[in-house]
Design an enzyme around this catalytic site. Sequence first.
Site, PDB file in Angstrom:
ATOM      1  N   GLY A   1       0.870  -1.167   0.000  1.00  0.00           N
ATOM      2  CA  GLY A   1       0.000   0.000   0.000  1.00  0.00           C
ATOM      3  C   GLY A   1       0.904   1.212   0.000  1.00  0.00           C
ATOM      4  O   GLY A   1       1.723   1.359   0.897  1.00  0.00           O
ATOM      5  N   THR A   2       0.829   2.064  -0.995  1.00  0.00           N
ATOM      6  CA  THR A   2       1.998   2.837  -1.350  1.00  0.00           C
ATOM      7  C   THR A   2       1.672   4.084  -2.131  1.00  0.00           C
ATOM      8  O   THR A   2       0.517   4.342  -2.457  1.00  0.00           O
ATOM      9  CB  THR A   2       2.922   1.928  -2.198  1.00  0.00           C
ATOM     10  OG1 THR A   2       4.112   2.608  -2.513  1.00  0.00           O
ATOM     11  CG2 THR A   2       2.242   1.562  -3.496  1.00  0.00           C
ATOM     12  N   THR A   3       2.706   4.825  -2.478  1.00  0.00           N
ATOM     13  CA  THR A   3       2.619   5.892  -3.476  1.00  0.00           C
ATOM     14  C   THR A   3       3.765   5.702  -4.459  1.00  0.00           C
ATOM     15  O   THR A   3       4.936   5.698  -4.055  1.00  0.00           O
ATOM     16  CB  THR A   3       2.728   7.281  -2.823  1.00  0.00           C
ATOM     17  OG1 THR A   3       1.710   7.427  -1.831  1.00  0.00           O
ATOM     18  CG2 THR A   3       2.557   8.375  -3.876  1.00  0.00           C
TER      19      THR A   3
END
Length: 218
Positions: free
Chosen positions: A21-23
Amino acid sequence: MASSQLDMGIQEVKDNAVSTGTTIMAVEFDGGVVMGADSRTSTGQYIANRVSDKLTPIHDRIYCCRSGSAADTQAISDYVRHYLSQHSVDLDEMPMVHTAANLFKAICYGNKERLMAGIICAGWDRRKGGQVYNIPLGGALVRQNFAIGGSGSSYIYGYCDAQYRENMSKDECKDFVKNAVSLAMSRDGSSGGVIRLVTITKDGVEREFVPGNALPYM
């Protein structure tokens, strides 16, 4: 009571797979691309790794950013790296970025019911220069001037649309990526840690590390 809460917490960790879960983000400029990502890997609400590297080399001038299931995206990138290496040997030359992106698309689309993977594939080749391809959940393939992905991307669409300009320089693209990813990290609970950047041109690959105490937005 404490024991019951502990058991529930342990079960929650078991029920939630490791996720990036990230950018993630990539931007084209004249002569190459800049890619960036945060470094937080989570398992449910637990941060499994705060300094993971989500910028994965696929070939000498091709990288990918990974979001979704850590296991799925690692397996997919390993397959693409293997196929692309064989392809490069057959051609006796550096592979095209579009070829790598199509391999990602073929795997993600062919297994879309079983995978949770959002990929940004970017790099440089001698035919088309710097290129950014977005392969979101479901396995579509779209070339874009810039691409963002992951859970943190929903917080920065407005910022990116407002700040992006065509024909930005390499340094302007690096600042654009750092600022955007940092803003997402400040809002998104699944993004955090440090920022890693990769700049890819015909001359090679440059990596940059931005520690947590030097982020543009904290």
